[in-house]
Design a protein around this motif. Structure first.
Motif, PDB file in Angstrom:
ATOM      1  N   VAL A  91      -6.129  -2.125  10.561  1.00 39.07           N
ATOM      2  CA  VAL A  91      -5.035  -2.672   9.749  1.00 39.07           C
ATOM      3  C   VAL A  91      -5.283  -4.151   9.485  1.00 39.07           C
ATOM      4  O   VAL A  91      -5.140  -4.636   8.354  1.00 39.07           O
ATOM      5  CB  VAL A  91      -3.670  -2.462  10.442  1.00 39.07           C
ATOM      6  N   ASN A  92      -5.656  -4.880  10.527  1.00 42.31           N
ATOM      7  CA  ASN A  92      -5.946  -6.306  10.358  1.00 42.31           C
ATOM      8  C   ASN A  92      -7.062  -6.527   9.340  1.00 42.31           C
ATOM      9  O   ASN A  92      -6.957  -7.378   8.440  1.00 42.31           O
ATOM     10  CB  ASN A  92      -6.363  -6.927  11.693  1.00 42.31           C
ATOM     11  N   ALA A 106       0.834  -1.207   0.000  1.00 43.58           N
ATOM     12  CA  ALA A 106       0.000   0.000   0.000  1.00 43.58           C
ATOM     13  C   ALA A 106       0.866   1.254   0.000  1.00 43.58           C
ATOM     14  O   ALA A 106       0.598   2.224  -0.726  1.00 43.58           O
ATOM     15  CB  ALA A 106      -0.922  -0.013   1.218  1.00 43.58           C
ATOM     16  N   LYS A 107       1.922   1.249   0.801  1.00 45.51           N
ATOM     17  CA  LYS A 107       2.826   2.404   0.847  1.00 45.51           C
ATOM     18  C   LYS A 107       3.546   2.579  -0.485  1.00 45.51           C
ATOM     19  O   LYS A 107       3.778   3.710  -0.934  1.00 45.51           O
ATOM     20  CB  LYS A 107       3.833   2.224   1.984  1.00 45.51           C
ATOM     21  N   SER A 108       3.862   1.474  -1.144  1.00 41.26           N
ATOM     22  CA  SER A 108       4.500   1.552  -2.462  1.00 41.26           C
ATOM     23  C   SER A 108       3.578   2.224  -3.477  1.00 41.26           C
ATOM     24  O   SER A 108       4.041   2.996  -4.329  1.00 41.26           O
ATOM     25  CB  SER A 108       4.890   0.154  -2.945  1.00 41.26           C
ATOM     26  N   CYS A 148      -5.463   2.717  -0.255  1.00 38.09           N
ATOM     27  CA  CYS A 148      -5.165   4.002   0.393  1.00 38.09           C
ATOM     28  C   CYS A 148      -5.541   3.962   1.868  1.00 38.09           C
ATOM     29  O   CYS A 148      -4.816   4.482   2.725  1.00 38.09           O
ATOM     30  CB  CYS A 148      -5.905   5.131  -0.324  1.00 38.09           C
ATOM     31  N   ASP A 149      -6.681   3.340   2.186  1.00 33.64           N
ATOM     32  CA  ASP A 149      -7.059   3.177   3.590  1.00 33.64           C
ATOM     33  C   ASP A 149      -5.969   2.435   4.360  1.00 33.64           C
ATOM     34  O   ASP A 149      -5.598   2.831   5.475  1.00 33.64           O
ATOM     35  CB  ASP A 149      -8.370   2.393   3.699  1.00 33.64           C
ATOM     36  N   LEU A 150      -5.456   1.368   3.781  1.00 32.62           N
ATOM     37  CA  LEU A 150      -4.419   0.605   4.466  1.00 32.62           C
ATOM     38  C   LEU A 150      -3.154   1.434   4.642  1.00 32.62           C
ATOM     39  O   LEU A 150      -2.492   1.368   5.689  1.00 32.62           O
ATOM     40  CB  LEU A 150      -4.112  -0.692   3.709  1.00 32.62           C
ATOM     41  N   PHE A 151      -2.809   2.223   3.646  1.00 32.03           N
ATOM     42  CA  PHE A 151      -1.659   3.113   3.766  1.00 32.03           C
ATOM     43  C   PHE A 151      -1.838   4.058   4.953  1.00 32.03           C
ATOM     44  O   PHE A 151      -0.931   4.224   5.787  1.00 32.03           O
ATOM     45  CB  PHE A 151      -1.445   3.914   2.480  1.00 32.03           C
ATOM     46  N   VAL A 152      -3.023   4.656   5.072  1.00 34.68           N
ATOM     47  CA  VAL A 152      -3.264   5.616   6.153  1.00 34.68           C
ATOM     48  C   VAL A 152      -3.302   4.915   7.507  1.00 34.68           C
ATOM     49  O   VAL A 152      -2.655   5.359   8.464  1.00 34.68           O
ATOM     50  CB  VAL A 152      -4.576   6.388   5.913  1.00 34.68           C
ATOM     51  N   VAL A 158       2.061  14.845   2.211  1.00 33.08           N
ATOM     52  CA  VAL A 158       2.115  15.123   0.777  1.00 33.08           C
ATOM     53  C   VAL A 158       1.895  13.842  -0.025  1.00 33.08           C
ATOM     54  O   VAL A 158       1.184  13.837  -1.041  1.00 33.08           O
ATOM     55  CB  VAL A 158       3.463  15.775   0.403  1.00 33.08           C
ATOM     56  N   VAL A 159       2.502  12.744   0.422  1.00 35.87           N
ATOM     57  CA  VAL A 159       2.334  11.461  -0.266  1.00 35.87           C
ATOM     58  C   VAL A 159       0.875  11.026  -0.245  1.00 35.87           C
ATOM     59  O   VAL A 159       0.330  10.577  -1.265  1.00 35.87           O
ATOM     60  CB  VAL A 159       3.252  10.390   0.381  1.00 35.87           C
ATOM     61  N   LEU A 160       0.226  11.152   0.894  1.00 37.21           N
ATOM     62  CA  LEU A 160      -1.195  10.787   0.975  1.00 37.21           C
ATOM     63  C   LEU A 160      -2.026  11.608  -0.004  1.00 37.21           C
ATOM     64  O   LEU A 160      -2.862  11.067  -0.739  1.00 37.21           O
ATOM     65  CB  LEU A 160      -1.721  10.989   2.396  1.00 37.21           C
TER      66      LEU A 160
END
Length: 670
Positions: A637-638, A367-369, A604-608, A579-581
C-alpha cells in the motif's frame, strides 16, 4: 501489472509532460482523457452534455439561505432542468419520453457534482413518483399523468415509508379498502405508526402522492381479504397548497443536510379516490370487488412490483459515487497547494500530499472510487438492458433477480464509501475543510442519509447474502427470518452459491495463473481475484454450515438467524467487493488508451492491496495469507501510494467534475 516491491517514482507522466511535485493543471491531457473515457462509460456523451449544463457555481448549495429559500431554489432549478428535457429519457417513447434508461440514471448521477438536494428532489419527482406511475401503471395512467410529470405540471411524492415501517415494506399499515358501491378506494392511516414519514416533496411542493398501501377488497358474497401492498395515486393538496379533506401533511423541518428537499409527513383519514387511481399493472379490482392479478403468488407479486422500482436504488448508489469523487477532487487539489513544515536543507515547506500519511488518506479512496465507478457503469448498463427488454421468460426473470441483488450490494458499498470518503476529505483539509465556503462540510451533511434511504445499507447487505445462500430460489422470497433459516437448513449438504457466469477476461486470467495464492505473486491479477473469490466462497460455505448445525440442534429459527447476522453481513460485503474488482478488471481490459490502461492497472493494484489490508485480520485468522504476505500487503500500500503520487492530479481531473462546481477559496491560496 505494477510491482510495488520494486517501487520507482516516474520522472515524467505517461504523455511526457513534466511531472513535478505539484502537477500543474493541464499536464497529461491525453492521459486524463483516456482515464475519463473509461470512467464515463457507455453514456459518456450524456455526461459531457450534463457537465456543460451544470458548470455553474450558482448551482452549489448556499448555507445562508433559509429553509424556504433553499426549497424554492431546488424547485426553480428543477424547472430549468425540465425545460431542457432533462427527464424525458426516463420515460417510454410512447409516453412522451425517449426511453433511454441508462441515460436517465447517468444524468441524475451527474447532479451529484452540483447539489445533492437538487439530485434528490429530481430523483423523487422523476425517478420515484414518475417511476411508480411509469412502471406500475397502465395506459390510462401514462396518458393522464406522464407528460405532466415530465414537464413538472404535476408535482408528486413517493409515499412508501411509514413511521413504523421502512425496510419492511410488506408490513406497511396504510390501507386501501375497495368500496364496490361507489367504485372507490378508501385510503386510511389506521394507527399513528401508519403515518407516511420522511417523504420528499410532502412538506410543501407535491400535490399528488404515489401511496403504497395494503389493498383490501371482497369478491361478491365473500369476506374482505388483503392482497398485499399496491400503489395508488392520491391527491393530497389543492392548487393553493392546502391539504385536501381527510389529508393531513406535516413538515419534517430542519435535517442533518439536504436543506433543499421538503421532507414531510402524510396521514390519511378515510380519503376516497376513484378506483382507476390504482396503478394496476400487476393487480386490479373489478367493479364487483373481485381481485385479479397476472401473478398469483402474493410474495412474487410484491417483489416483482418492487423490482420495477429499482432505478431509484441504482441512482442513489451512482450519485453517492459522484459525491465521493468530488470530495476527493477537492481534498487532493488542496493537498497539492497546501504546505506544512520545512523541508530539509531548504526554505520551502512541504506539500501535504508529499507526506505518505496524507497519501494513505486519499489515494486508496481514489482507487476505490475508480473501482466503484466501473462497477456502477456495468450495473447501469445491465439495468438499461433488463428494463428495455420485452422478454418475460425465465432468463429475463433470472437477470432481474441478479440485478436486484447487485443493485442492493453496490448501493450499500458505494454509499458507505462516499460517507467515509467525504469525511476523510474534510479532515484532510483541516480547518479549511470545515468551512462551508469550501463545500466539504455541506457535502458531508448532505451525503449522510444516503446510507439509509432507498434501502438501509445493513438490510441491503444482508439481502445480498441471503440471495447467495438461497441460490435464487423463488420460494425463499418474502420468508421471515425463521422461515429463511429453515429453508437453508433443509438444503443439500454441500451448499454452493449460484454464481453468475465468469466473465471471459477473468476466466482467462485464472486459467493462466497458479492456483496457489501464497506461492504466486501478489501483484498478479489472477491471484488478487482468487483471494477475494476464496474469501467469498469460504464465508458462504461456513455461514450455511453454521445455520444448518444450529437448526439441527433444534434451536429457535429466529435465534439462529440473529446469531449469524454478523456472518451474513460479512458474506454480502465480500461478495460485492469481489464483483467490484472484477468489473474494474473488465474496464481496464476494455480501455482503448495504453497509457490510461497502464495507470489504471496500478490504481487497481492499490484498490486490491487496500481492500486486503482493511480485512487483514480475517485473511490471517483463516490462513488465506501468511504473516509474511500480510506484511507485504502493508508495504505494498505504501509503495503503490508513492507510485501514484505523481499522477494524483491527473487521477482526480479524470473524474470530470466541472470546474465551476469546484469553487473553493482554499484552493486559491492553500
Amino acid at each position: 501489472m505494477s510491482t510495488p516491491e520494486k517501487t520507482t517514482t516516474p520522472e515524467t507522466t505517461t504523455t511526457g509532460a513534466p511531472a513535478g511535485p505539484d502537477e500543474t493543471p493541464g499536464a497529461g491531457d491525453l492521459l486524463v482523457a483516456g482515464l475519463r473515457r473509461t470512467l464515463d462509460g457507455r453514456w459518456h456523451a450524456v455526461r459531457d452534455t450534463v457537465r456543460e449544463q451544470i458548470d455553474r457555481p450558482d448551482l452549489l448549495p448556499d448555507p445562508s439561505r433559509t429553509l424556504a429559500q433553499a426549497r424554492a431554489r431546488s424547485l426553480e432549478e428543477m424547472q430549468a432542468l425540465a425545460e431542457r428535457g432533462f427527464a424525458a429519457a426516463g420515460f417510454g417513447a410512447d409516453h412522451g419520453g425517449t426511453g433511454d434508461i441508462g441515460a436517465s440514471i447517468t444524468a441524475i448521477e451527474m447532479l451529484g457534482y452540483a447539489d445533492l438536494s437538487l439530485m434528490v428532489k429530481a430523483g423523487v419527482q422523476w425517478g420515484l413518483f414518475g417511476g411508480a406511475v411509469e412502471n406500475l401503471g397502465t395506459a390510462r395512467h401514462h396518458e393522464r399523468y406522464v407528460a405532466d410529470i415530465i414537464d413538472l405540471d404535476l408535482l408528486g411524492c413517493f409515499a412508501m415509508t411509514e413511521t413504523g415501517h421502512g425496510s419492511n415494506v410488506q408490513e406497511l399499515e396504510t390501507t386501501a379498502t375497495y368500496d364496490a358501491d361507489t367504485r372507490e378506494f378508501v385510503i386510511d392511516s389506521p394507527t399513528p405508526s401508519a403515518r407516511k414519514d420522511y417523504i420528499g416533496g410532502a412538506a410543501e411542493h407535491a400535490t399528488v402522492a404515489a401511496v403504497f398501501a395494503q389493498l383490501i377488497t371482497a369478491a361478491p358474497g365473500a369476506e374482505p381479504e388483503g392482497h398485499g401492498v399496491h400503489c395508488f395515486v392520491v391527491p393530497i393538496r389543492d392548487a393553493d397548497g392546502n391539504d385536501l379533506p381527510g389529508v393531513t401533511t406535516g413538515d419534517c423541518g430542519y435535517k442533518g443536510g439536504l436543506a433543499g428537499v421538503d421532507n414531510g409527513r402524510i396521514s390519511f383519514d378515510h380519503v376516497r379516490i376513484p378506483a382507476e387511481n390504482l396503478l394496476n399493472r400487476y393487480g386490479d379490482v373489478e367493479a364487483d370487488g373481485t381481485y385479479r392479478s397476472p401473478i398469483d403468488n402474493v410474495n412474487k407479486r410484491f417483489f416483482t412490483m418492487l423490482g420495477t422500482l429499482i432505478r431509484g436504488r441504482v441512482s442513489v448508489g451512482a450519485t453517492a459515487g459522484a459525491a465521493a469523487r468530488k470530495a476527493l477532487t477537492l481534498a487532493t487539489r488542496y493537498g497539492l497547494v497546501r504546505r506544512q513544515f520545512d523541508a530539509p536543507d531548504t526554505d520551502d515547506e512541504i506539500l501535504i500530499l508529499d507526506y505518505l500519511g496524507h497519501q494513505r488518506k486519499l489515494l486508496p479512496l481514489i482507487a476505490k472510487s475508480y473501482a466503484i465507478a466501473c462497477a456502477q457503469n456495468e450495473l447501469t448498463a445491465e439495468l438499461h438492458e433488463v428494463q428495455s427488454s420485452t422478454d418475460t421468460g425465465a432468463e429475463h426473470s433470472t437477470r432481474q433477480r441478479e440485478l436486484e441483488s447487485a443493485a442492493a450490494g453496490l448501493k450499500a458499498y458505494s454509499t458507505w464509501h462516499a460517507s467515509h470518503s467525504i469525511n476523510v476529505a474534510r479532515e484532510a483539509c483541516g480547518g479549511a475543510g470545515y468551512l462551508d465556503e469550501n463545500q466539504l462540510s455541506i457535502l458531508r451533511g448532505d451525503i449522510d442519509v444516503f446510507t439509509t434511504f432507498e434501502g438501509d445499507n445493513t438490510v441491503l447487505t444482508q439481502l445480498v447474502a441471503k440471495e447467495l445462500l438461497s441460490a435464487y430460489a423463488d420460494d425463499v422470497r418474502g420468508l421471515s427470518a425463521g422461515g429463511w433459516v429453515r429453508f437453508v437448513a433443509g438444503m443439500a449438504r454441500d451448499v454452493v452459491a449460484e454464481k453468475t457466469a465468469v466473465r471471459q477476461v477473468v476466466q482467462t486470467l485464472l486459467d493462466s495463473s497458479d492456483e496457489d495464492t501464497e506461492e504466486s505473486a501478489l501483484t498478479d491479477r489472477a491471484t488478487q481475484i482468487r483471494l477475494l473469490r476464496n474469501r467469498e466462497d469460504h464465508l458462504v460455505r461456513t455461514c450455511a454450515q453454521r445455520l444448518r448445525r444450529a437448526r439441527d440442534d433444534d434451536n429457535d429459527a429466529f435465534e439462529v438467524f440473529n446469531n449469524a447476522q454478523d456472518h451474513l453481513l460479512k458474506v454480502g460485503r465480500a461478495h460485492t467487493e469481489r464483483v467490484v474488482l472484477e468489473a474494474f478488471v473488465q474496464a481496464i481490459d476494455d480501455c482503448d488508451s495504453r497509457a490510461a490502461a497502464t495507470l489504471l492497472s496500478t490504481v487497481c493494484d492499490l484498490f486490491v492491496y487496500s481492500a486486503l489490508e482493511d480485512d487483514l485480520a480475517w485473511f490471517l485468522m483463516h490462513r488465506h495469507v501468511s504473516v509474511e504476505r500480510a506484511k507485504a500487503i502493508r508495504r505494498g500500500v505504501n509503495e503503490l501510494c508513492l507510485q501514484l503520487r505523481p499522477h494524483a492530479r491527473a487521477l482526480v481531473d479524470a473524474f470530470g467534475v466541472p470546474e465551476g462546481l469546484l469553487s473553493a477559496p482554499m484552493l486559491d491560496h492553500g
